[in-house]
Design a protein around this motif. Structure first.
Motif, PDB file in Angstrom:
ATOM      1  N   UNK A  11       0.837  -1.201   0.000  1.00 49.44           N
ATOM      2  CA  UNK A  11       0.000   0.000   0.000  1.00 49.44           C
ATOM      3  C   UNK A  11       0.873   1.252   0.000  1.00 49.44           C
ATOM      4  N   UNK A  12       1.908   1.238   0.830  1.00 46.75           N
ATOM      5  CA  UNK A  12       2.842   2.369   0.869  1.00 46.75           C
ATOM      6  C   UNK A  12       3.497   2.559  -0.503  1.00 46.75           C
ATOM      7  N   UNK A  13       3.939   1.459  -1.105  1.00 43.34           N
ATOM      8  CA  UNK A  13       4.574   1.538  -2.417  1.00 43.34           C
ATOM      9  C   UNK A  13       3.586   2.032  -3.475  1.00 43.34           C
ATOM     10  N   UNK A  14       2.327   1.609  -3.341  1.00 40.63           N
ATOM     11  CA  UNK A  14       1.290   2.051  -4.269  1.00 40.63           C
ATOM     12  C   UNK A  14       1.103   3.559  -4.182  1.00 40.63           C
ATOM     13  N   UNK A  15       1.081   4.105  -2.955  1.00 38.27           N
ATOM     14  CA  UNK A  15       0.913   5.539  -2.773  1.00 38.27           C
ATOM     15  C   UNK A  15       2.101   6.305  -3.346  1.00 38.27           C
ATOM     16  N   UNK A  16       3.310   5.806  -3.099  1.00 34.44           N
ATOM     17  CA  UNK A  16       4.500   6.479  -3.621  1.00 34.44           C
ATOM     18  C   UNK A  16       4.489   6.498  -5.145  1.00 34.44           C
ATOM     19  N   UNK A  17       4.135   5.351  -5.740  1.00 42.15           N
ATOM     20  CA  UNK A  17       4.084   5.285  -7.194  1.00 42.15           C
ATOM     21  C   UNK A  17       3.008   6.179  -7.772  1.00 42.15           C
ATOM     22  N   UNK A  18       1.872   6.257  -7.080  1.00 47.64           N
ATOM     23  CA  UNK A  18       0.756   7.068  -7.563  1.00 47.64           C
ATOM     24  C   UNK A  18       1.145   8.539  -7.629  1.00 47.64           C
ATOM     25  N   UNK A  19       1.736   9.051  -6.555  1.00 43.81           N
ATOM     26  CA  UNK A  19       2.066  10.475  -6.510  1.00 43.81           C
ATOM     27  C   UNK A  19       3.354  10.813  -7.255  1.00 43.81           C
ATOM     28  N   UNK A  20       4.090   9.780  -7.695  1.00 42.54           N
ATOM     29  CA  UNK A  20       5.260  10.017  -8.536  1.00 42.54           C
ATOM     30  C   UNK A  20       4.889  10.014 -10.013  1.00 42.54           C
ATOM     31  N   UNK A  21       3.628   9.721 -10.300  1.00 48.69           N
ATOM     32  CA  UNK A  21       3.154   9.666 -11.685  1.00 48.69           C
ATOM     33  C   UNK A  21       2.256  10.865 -11.974  1.00 48.69           C
ATOM     34  N   UNK A  22       1.652  10.847 -13.167  1.00 52.51           N
ATOM     35  CA  UNK A  22       0.722  11.916 -13.518  1.00 52.51           C
ATOM     36  C   UNK A  22      -0.727  11.525 -13.227  1.00 52.51           C
ATOM     37  N   UNK A  23      -0.917  10.428 -12.498  1.00 53.95           N
ATOM     38  CA  UNK A  23      -2.278   9.979 -12.191  1.00 53.95           C
ATOM     39  C   UNK A  23      -3.073  10.993 -11.372  1.00 53.95           C
ATOM     40  N   UNK A  24      -2.465  11.631 -10.371  1.00 52.15           N
ATOM     41  CA  UNK A  24      -3.260  12.605  -9.600  1.00 52.15           C
ATOM     42  C   UNK A  24      -3.887  13.689 -10.473  1.00 52.15           C
ATOM     43  N   UNK A  25      -3.117  14.233 -11.431  1.00 48.78           N
ATOM     44  CA  UNK A  25      -3.662  15.282 -12.294  1.00 48.78           C
ATOM     45  C   UNK A  25      -4.756  14.743 -13.208  1.00 48.78           C
ATOM     46  N   UNK A  26      -4.617  13.479 -13.623  1.00 47.22           N
ATOM     47  CA  UNK A  26      -5.576  12.899 -14.567  1.00 47.22           C
ATOM     48  C   UNK A  26      -6.769  12.233 -13.886  1.00 47.22           C
ATOM     49  N   UNK A  27      -6.527  11.640 -12.719  1.00 43.27           N
ATOM     50  CA  UNK A  27      -7.568  10.838 -12.073  1.00 43.27           C
ATOM     51  C   UNK A  27      -7.995  11.368 -10.710  1.00 43.27           C
ATOM     52  N   UNK A  28      -7.283  12.353 -10.190  1.00 45.29           N
ATOM     53  CA  UNK A  28      -7.631  12.909  -8.891  1.00 45.29           C
ATOM     54  C   UNK A  28      -6.988  12.147  -7.748  1.00 45.29           C
ATOM     55  N   UNK A  29      -7.465  12.407  -6.549  1.00 42.05           N
ATOM     56  CA  UNK A  29      -6.936  11.743  -5.361  1.00 42.05           C
ATOM     57  C   UNK A  29      -7.273  10.252  -5.390  1.00 42.05           C
ATOM     58  N   UNK A  30      -6.383   9.397  -4.889  1.00 37.82           N
ATOM     59  CA  UNK A  30      -6.676   7.958  -4.873  1.00 37.82           C
ATOM     60  C   UNK A  30      -7.797   7.645  -3.885  1.00 37.82           C
ATOM     61  N   UNK A  31      -8.737   6.834  -4.302  1.00 33.05           N
ATOM     62  CA  UNK A  31      -9.847   6.448  -3.436  1.00 33.05           C
ATOM     63  C   UNK A  31      -9.537   5.123  -2.741  1.00 33.05           C
ATOM     64  N   UNK A  32     -10.321   4.806  -1.730  1.00 33.56           N
ATOM     65  CA  UNK A  32     -10.182   3.517  -1.038  1.00 33.56           C
ATOM     66  C   UNK A  32     -10.440   2.384  -2.022  1.00 33.56           C
ATOM     67  N   UNK A  33     -11.453   2.539  -2.862  1.00 33.12           N
ATOM     68  CA  UNK A  33     -11.786   1.493  -3.835  1.00 33.12           C
ATOM     69  C   UNK A  33     -10.639   1.271  -4.815  1.00 33.12           C
TER      70      UNK A  33
END
Length: 270
Positions: free
Chosen positions: A166-188
């Motif tokens: 989960x920690x690695x998933x969060x690091x990878x998410x915010x190191x990519x362009x996903x936040x700008x394209x998909x928004x904040x990561x949801x629980x789902x």
């Protein structure tokens, strides 16, 4: 409710309009939830909610399962104490690989609950029947909550592995362009990425960290935000958009709630 009556079970899919709690005593069948497979071993409880699909996989020939299955319609618990807080039993929404595996002692307690429910079903129906049956189902499900707590504890190493992923998933998410394209990561989103159901993922995180999955995700967002606020070349609004916030004021509100100061105040302090 059925028990110990052996009937050939053809290989097909079944869609329930009922709640089901099943305990199987022999381990020579494979069942399927939706598109996933579950090795239906002895001493495991399977929970099915209305609308879920349960399938039997073809083997060499149809098998005759032996065990107990409690089936009840949602109307049975309507208006009862159990019905008022049925959403607390999140394991009815757990996924294929998240079944409850029982010790011998736990299995005997489950069978005792089944026996009490069967006793009530064998009596003449009267004004007390619904309340007593619902109360015994509630007792069974409350034991299952306790047993799941035990299972989370005894599988602590596996759970810590999930948290590390989960920690690695969060690091990878915010190191990519996903936040700008998909928004904040949801629980789902996080649960699906970790191959877990949202409810199981949320319960696991709560038991391991004392925080809800949503709170845990928000804490990760704030950790990343603190690091990026040291870059004086970026405005607070730019950082907010980079993190996936649609509106900078939402970022400022969350940051102040979690950090105790505004993003600009944090910059001034550091």
């Amino acid at each position: 409710m059925t028990h110990r009556k052996r009937h050939l079970c053809p290989a097909k899919s079944y869609s329930f309009g009922l709640y089901a709690v099943s305990l199987k005593e022999l381990n020579h069948a494979q069942l399927r939830y939706g598109r996933n497979h579950y090795d239906y071993q002895e001493g495991s409880l399977v929970f099915v909610a209305p609308g879920q699909v349960l399938g039997v996989e073809p083997i060499v020939e149809p098998f005759a399962p032996k065990g107990w299955t409690l089936l009840f319609h949602p109307d049975l618990i309507s208006g009862t104490q159990l019905g008022k807080h049925f959403q607390d039993y999140s394991f009815f929404s757990y996924d294929v690989n998240e079944a409850l595996h029982l010790s011998d002692r736990e299995k005997s307690i489950v069978l005792d609950c089944f026996s009490k429910i069967e006793y009530e079903l064998d009596q003449n129906i009267d004004k007390h029947s619904k309340v007593l049956i619902a109360s015994n189902i509630e007792l069974l499900l409350n034991y299952c909550i306790r047993f799941y707590d035990r299972q989370f504890i005894t599988r602590d190493n596996a759970n810590k592995g999930i948290l590390e992923r989960f920690e690695a998933l969060m690091q990878g998410y915010f190191s990519s362009d996903k936040p700008q394209n998909e928004g904040l990561p949801s629980v789902a989103y996080c649960a699906e990425a970790l191959n877990l159901s949202p409810n199981y993922f949320g319960d696991l995180v709560k038991k391991e960290t004392g925080r809800s999955a949503q709170e845990y995700i928000q804490s990760k967002v704030i950790d990343v935000a603190k690091e990026r606020l040291f870059d004086m070349n970026k405005s607070v609004s730019e950082i907010a958009y980079e993190l996936g916030f649609r509106y900078p004021q939402h970022f400022t509100r969350l940051f102040k709630q979690k950090a105790g100061v505004t993003p600009n105040g944090y910059r001034m302090m550091n």
